[in-house]
Scaffold this motif. Structure first.
Motif, PDB file in Angstrom:
ATOM      1  N   GLU A  95       0.823  -1.220   0.000  1.00  0.00           N
ATOM      2  CA  GLU A  95       0.000   0.000   0.000  1.00  0.00           C
ATOM      3  C   GLU A  95       0.850   1.261   0.000  1.00  0.00           C
ATOM      4  O   GLU A  95       0.361   2.354   0.313  1.00  0.00           O
ATOM      5  CB  GLU A  95      -0.956  -0.043   1.201  1.00  0.00           C
ATOM      6  N   ASP A  96       2.117   1.079  -0.328  1.00  0.00           N
ATOM      7  CA  ASP A  96       3.054   2.200  -0.476  1.00  0.00           C
ATOM      8  C   ASP A  96       3.206   3.055   0.783  1.00  0.00           C
ATOM      9  O   ASP A  96       3.483   4.248   0.694  1.00  0.00           O
ATOM     10  CB  ASP A  96       2.640   3.094  -1.659  1.00  0.00           C
ATOM     11  N   GLN A  97       3.008   2.439   1.925  1.00  0.00           N
ATOM     12  CA  GLN A  97       3.248   3.172   3.175  1.00  0.00           C
ATOM     13  C   GLN A  97       4.744   3.323   3.429  1.00  0.00           C
ATOM     14  O   GLN A  97       5.183   4.353   3.928  1.00  0.00           O
ATOM     15  CB  GLN A  97       2.632   2.426   4.367  1.00  0.00           C
ATOM     16  N   ASP A  99       8.866   1.998   1.963  1.00  0.00           N
ATOM     17  CA  ASP A  99       9.677   1.385   0.942  1.00  0.00           C
ATOM     18  C   ASP A  99       9.974  -0.056   1.359  1.00  0.00           C
ATOM     19  O   ASP A  99      10.063  -0.355   2.549  1.00  0.00           O
ATOM     20  CB  ASP A  99      10.981   2.186   0.829  1.00  0.00           C
ATOM     21  N   LYS A 131      -0.506  -5.784  -7.196  1.00  0.00           N
ATOM     22  CA  LYS A 131       0.558  -5.176  -6.385  1.00  0.00           C
ATOM     23  C   LYS A 131       1.536  -6.248  -5.910  1.00  0.00           C
ATOM     24  O   LYS A 131       2.746  -6.037  -5.872  1.00  0.00           O
ATOM     25  CB  LYS A 131      -0.045  -4.476  -5.167  1.00  0.00           C
TER      26      LYS A 131
END
Ligand SMILES: Nc1ncnc2c1ncn2[C@@H]1O[C@H](COP(=O)(O)OP(=O)(O)OP(=O)(O)O)[C@@H](O)[C@H]1O
Ligand SMILES: [Mg+2]
Lengths: 295, 135
Positions: A95-97, A99, A131
């Motif tokens: 969820e791209d919170q 890296d 994803k």
């Protein structure tokens, strides 16, 4: 090791140059292998096998990342003894919170081994399949092996675990239900994943007495390439308690069995060692004295 | 006493039972997984038999029976006429097949009760399978 033993690439990576890395991978570098460990049935040893094979592969010199895809039931960190080091998890990354590098946990026993933990307080269905695929492909550029520990079942959690993989290892115990489930999973996987078989928790004594399905019984039915056979091993309980995979002790029969599997995964033509039968106990010898024929 | 001890140490191996159950359950699973396969098998079967006798395609019934050793396919194919249907294309390898050349479908006068063709592997006892032929 195929991919990352190339000194130039390792340098490029440690320099943190993502640019160089992706150019290198475009130019000539073979991608690492993404292998999902799955079974259909729960509790047959997917997580234990993932931890031990990851350890054995890394001990052999490969760069390995383990992904715990059992979202909601995080286990792999425990088996590896890494639970206190986990800060971020798979869903944070998807969820791209954060890296991916922030989420990878370095193993404490073995160099070159990393864990991407599952989220404990989330659900399997929260994973977005595309994803997951993208993440696994990006990890394949940096690691020789991406091992994915699949949840039990054949629903979305399984499908997400399988999504990014290009090979499968199916784990089966010598039981009717486990074999049936593996058969189903193999049917679902189809040919693309070239599934190979690990038989787990075999008890040679029981097989000899005709009380447990043998390797031949199981694979006479499944007919898969046999990658390895792991004994039902009391030490596994101890090693799991301690968070130290048994593969760290290559001198034990079961530790060696994991290493033999790792060697075969790496493409060596290593034989499949069978779990040793310990000497018959006193009672058993007494039994055969009485002429008990065991079928 | 000796008898008791013998029995204690002579327990029947259960792996044979496990293996057999597994074999059967998988056979059924696989059939369940592939209803299209059953359909095309049925089609091929009818086609084969139609080379020798005229059959009632509407009333063909193919089922599977779970036996204790194996799974049996039961095909009930009513025969309308023993005369080979003419002008129906498809000439077989043998231009003039003797009735004996038709393997299982015995020739019978028209209107006779349907031939029950039984295909099985090994010996078998009958138990009804939970697997009706898909229409
Ligand atoms: N070879 C073995 N010998 C003895 N115990 C084992 C062996 N392999 C696994 N176990 C034990 O079996 C239990 C289940 O193992 P594990 O968690 O690896 O299974 P799993 O397939 O990942 O389960 P789940 O489907 O819940 O994810 C654990 O308690 C583990 O310690
Ligand atoms: Mg698990």
């Amino acid at each position: 090791m195929p991919v990352l033993s190339d000194p130039e690439l390792v340098e490029a990576q440690s320099a943190g140059s993502a640019q160089a890395e992706s150019e290198a991978s475009k130019a000539s570098i073979k991608l690492g292998r993404a292998i999902v460990l799955t079974s259909g049935k729960g509790g047959v040893g997917k997580t234990t096998t993932t931890a031990n094979l990851g350890t054995a592969l890394a001990v052999r010199g490969a760069r390995v990342v383990l992904i715990d895809a059992d979202v909601g039931l995080r286990n792999l960190d425990i088996v590896l003894g890494l639970e206190s080091r986990v800060r971020h998890h798979l869903l944070d990354v998807l969820e791209d919170q954060v890296d991916v590098d922030e989420a990878l946990v370095a193993d404490k026993h073995t160099d070159r081994l990393f864990l991407l933990a599952a989220a404990q307080a989330r659900e399997k269905d929260d994973v977005v399949t595309s994803k997951m695929q993208a993440l696994v492909s990006s990890l394949r550029e940096r690691f020789d092996y991406v091992l994915i520990d699949s949840p039990a079942g054949i629903e979305l959690g399984f499908k997400n675990a399988v999504a990014g993989a290009d090979e499968a290892i199916v784990i089966c115990t010598p039981e009717v239900a486990a074999v049936r489930d593996v058969d189903r999973v193999v049917g679902l996987l189809g040919n693309r994943f070239r599934p190979q078989l690990v038989i787990n928790r075999l008890r040679p004594q029981l097989v000899r007495k005709g009380k447990m399905l043998s390797v031949e019984d199981v694979n006479g039915i499944l007919r898969l390439p046999l990658l390895g056979v792991i004994a039902d091993e009391p030490e596994i309980i101890v090693t799991t308690n301690r968070g130290e995979p048994l593969a760290l002790r290559a001198q034990t029969a079961t530790g060696a069995a994991y290493h033999a599997i790792a060697a075969r995964i790496a493409g060596e033509d290593a034989p499949v060692p069978m779990p040793p039968v310990s000497k018959p106990g006193l009672l058993e010898r007494f039994g055969s004295l009485l002429g008990g024929k065991r079928r | 006493m000796i008898e008791f001890l013998k029995r204690l140490f002579q327990k029947q191996g259960s792996s044979a039972t496990a293996k057999e159950r597994l074999r059967l359950v998988l056979m059924t699973d696989h059939l369940e997984l592939a209803p299209e396969m059953i359909d095309s098998m049925k089609r091929d079967l009818v086609e084969l038999i139609s080379r020798y006798v005229e059959v009632d395609r509407e009333r063909i019934d193919v089922t599977f029976e779970r036996q204790d050793r194996t799974l049996a396919m039961l095909a009930n194919i009513p025969i309308l006429s023993v005369n080979r249907p003419n002008g129906n294309g498809a000439v077989t390898e043998a231009p003039n097949p003797a009735p004996a050349a038709a393997p299982a479908a015995e020739s019978r006068p028209a209107g006779a009760p349907p031939v029950r063709k039984r295909k099985r592997r090994k010996k078998a006892r009958s138990v009804r399978a939970n697997l009706p032929s898909t229409a």
